[in-house]
Design a protein around this motif. Sequence first.
Motif, PDB file in Angstrom:
ATOM      1  N   PHE A  15      11.593  44.021  29.572  1.00  0.00           N
ATOM      2  CA  PHE A  15      11.021  42.692  29.741  1.00  0.00           C
ATOM      3  C   PHE A  15      11.180  42.267  31.189  1.00  0.00           C
ATOM      4  O   PHE A  15      12.200  42.540  31.818  1.00  0.00           O
ATOM      5  N   SER A  16      10.177  41.562  31.709  1.00  0.00           N
ATOM      6  CA  SER A  16      10.271  40.974  33.040  1.00  0.00           C
ATOM      7  C   SER A  16       9.729  39.557  32.956  1.00  0.00           C
ATOM      8  O   SER A  16       8.553  39.354  32.644  1.00  0.00           O
ATOM      9  N   GLY A  17      10.601  38.568  33.189  1.00  0.00           N
ATOM     10  CA  GLY A  17      10.222  37.170  33.064  1.00  0.00           C
ATOM     11  C   GLY A  17      10.399  36.405  34.351  1.00  0.00           C
ATOM     12  O   GLY A  17      10.647  36.973  35.416  1.00  0.00           O
ATOM     13  N   LYS A  18      10.312  35.084  34.244  1.00  0.00           N
ATOM     14  CA  LYS A  18      10.421  34.181  35.395  1.00  0.00           C
ATOM     15  C   LYS A  18      11.853  34.146  35.951  1.00  0.00           C
ATOM     16  O   LYS A  18      12.058  34.028  37.154  1.00  0.00           O
ATOM     17  N   VAL A  19      12.844  34.247  35.075  1.00  0.00           N
ATOM     18  CA  VAL A  19      14.237  34.120  35.495  1.00  0.00           C
ATOM     19  C   VAL A  19      14.992  35.448  35.440  1.00  0.00           C
ATOM     20  O   VAL A  19      15.795  35.744  36.322  1.00  0.00           O
ATOM     21  N   ILE A  20      14.741  36.233  34.432  1.00  0.00           N
ATOM     22  CA  ILE A  20      15.488  37.482  34.248  1.00  0.00           C
ATOM     23  C   ILE A  20      14.548  38.628  33.908  1.00  0.00           C
ATOM     24  O   ILE A  20      13.389  38.427  33.547  1.00  0.00           O
ATOM     25  N   SER A  21      15.092  39.838  34.007  1.00  0.00           N
ATOM     26  CA  SER A  21      14.435  41.016  33.449  1.00  0.00           C
ATOM     27  C   SER A  21      15.494  41.777  32.672  1.00  0.00           C
ATOM     28  O   SER A  21      16.704  41.636  32.912  1.00  0.00           O
ATOM     29  N   LYS A  36      23.903  54.320  26.233  1.00  0.00           N
ATOM     30  CA  LYS A  36      22.871  53.386  26.699  1.00  0.00           C
ATOM     31  C   LYS A  36      23.535  52.071  27.112  1.00  0.00           C
ATOM     32  O   LYS A  36      24.498  51.637  26.512  1.00  0.00           O
ATOM     33  N   ARG A  37      22.973  51.458  28.149  1.00  0.00           N
ATOM     34  CA  ARG A  37      23.443  50.167  28.646  1.00  0.00           C
ATOM     35  C   ARG A  37      22.245  49.223  28.713  1.00  0.00           C
ATOM     36  O   ARG A  37      21.236  49.550  29.339  1.00  0.00           O
ATOM     37  N   GLU A  38      22.359  48.053  28.079  1.00  0.00           N
ATOM     38  CA  GLU A  38      21.339  47.009  28.172  1.00  0.00           C
ATOM     39  C   GLU A  38      21.769  46.085  29.302  1.00  0.00           C
ATOM     40  O   GLU A  38      22.865  45.511  29.259  1.00  0.00           O
ATOM     41  N   ILE A  39      20.912  45.952  30.310  1.00  0.00           N
ATOM     42  CA  ILE A  39      21.293  45.231  31.521  1.00  0.00           C
ATOM     43  C   ILE A  39      20.278  44.145  31.837  1.00  0.00           C
ATOM     44  O   ILE A  39      19.070  44.400  31.897  1.00  0.00           O
ATOM     45  N   ILE A  40      20.785  42.945  32.054  1.00  0.00           N
ATOM     46  CA  ILE A  40      19.958  41.825  32.501  1.00  0.00           C
ATOM     47  C   ILE A  40      20.052  41.764  34.020  1.00  0.00           C
ATOM     48  O   ILE A  40      21.145  41.702  34.587  1.00  0.00           O
TER      49      ILE A  40
END
Length: 182
Positions: A15-21, A36-40
Amino acid sequence: MKSLEEKTLRTEQIFSGKVISLQVEEVELPNGKTSKREIIKHPGAVAVIAITEDEKIVMVEQYRKALERTIIEIPAGKLEKGEEPKGCAIRELEEETGYECEKMDWLISFYTSPGFADELVHLYVATGLKKKLDAATLDEDEFVNLVEVSLEEALELMKEQKIYDAKTAFAVQYLQLKDALK
């Protein structure tokens, strides 16, 4: 000493948004296995401890959808692309509170949640505050109430869980410790 580094093998943008991806990385662990690592990813932010001449802490009350409630926070905001943290701190203070400051001093920078996010918050202390004649100039999707409290009131708001975020709790406790060392 054994290396703790995790080597990135593959990255998938979710996901790529206005504040974060958000991205998921497949990593090789120090023991050779994979995980696996989920990274903001976040562009970084600033927060401001703004102190009036009568030693009130300038804060804002704001609804936080993620929490489904309002909380009271120190002024803060996201860094724009290429923006310097100090300039962002000055801008956010003015936009959210209507205050200008004579002095904006860097205090510390810290990661908010390094287990899953790279957000780095730069904390400043603003003094020599002057209220601008015109009101705060908030973003079109931003609604806040200005709140000015003493240190004692801020500590009570923490007990009541009205101040409930890490950057503001850190700021209040910093002021409490600073006051105790006088």
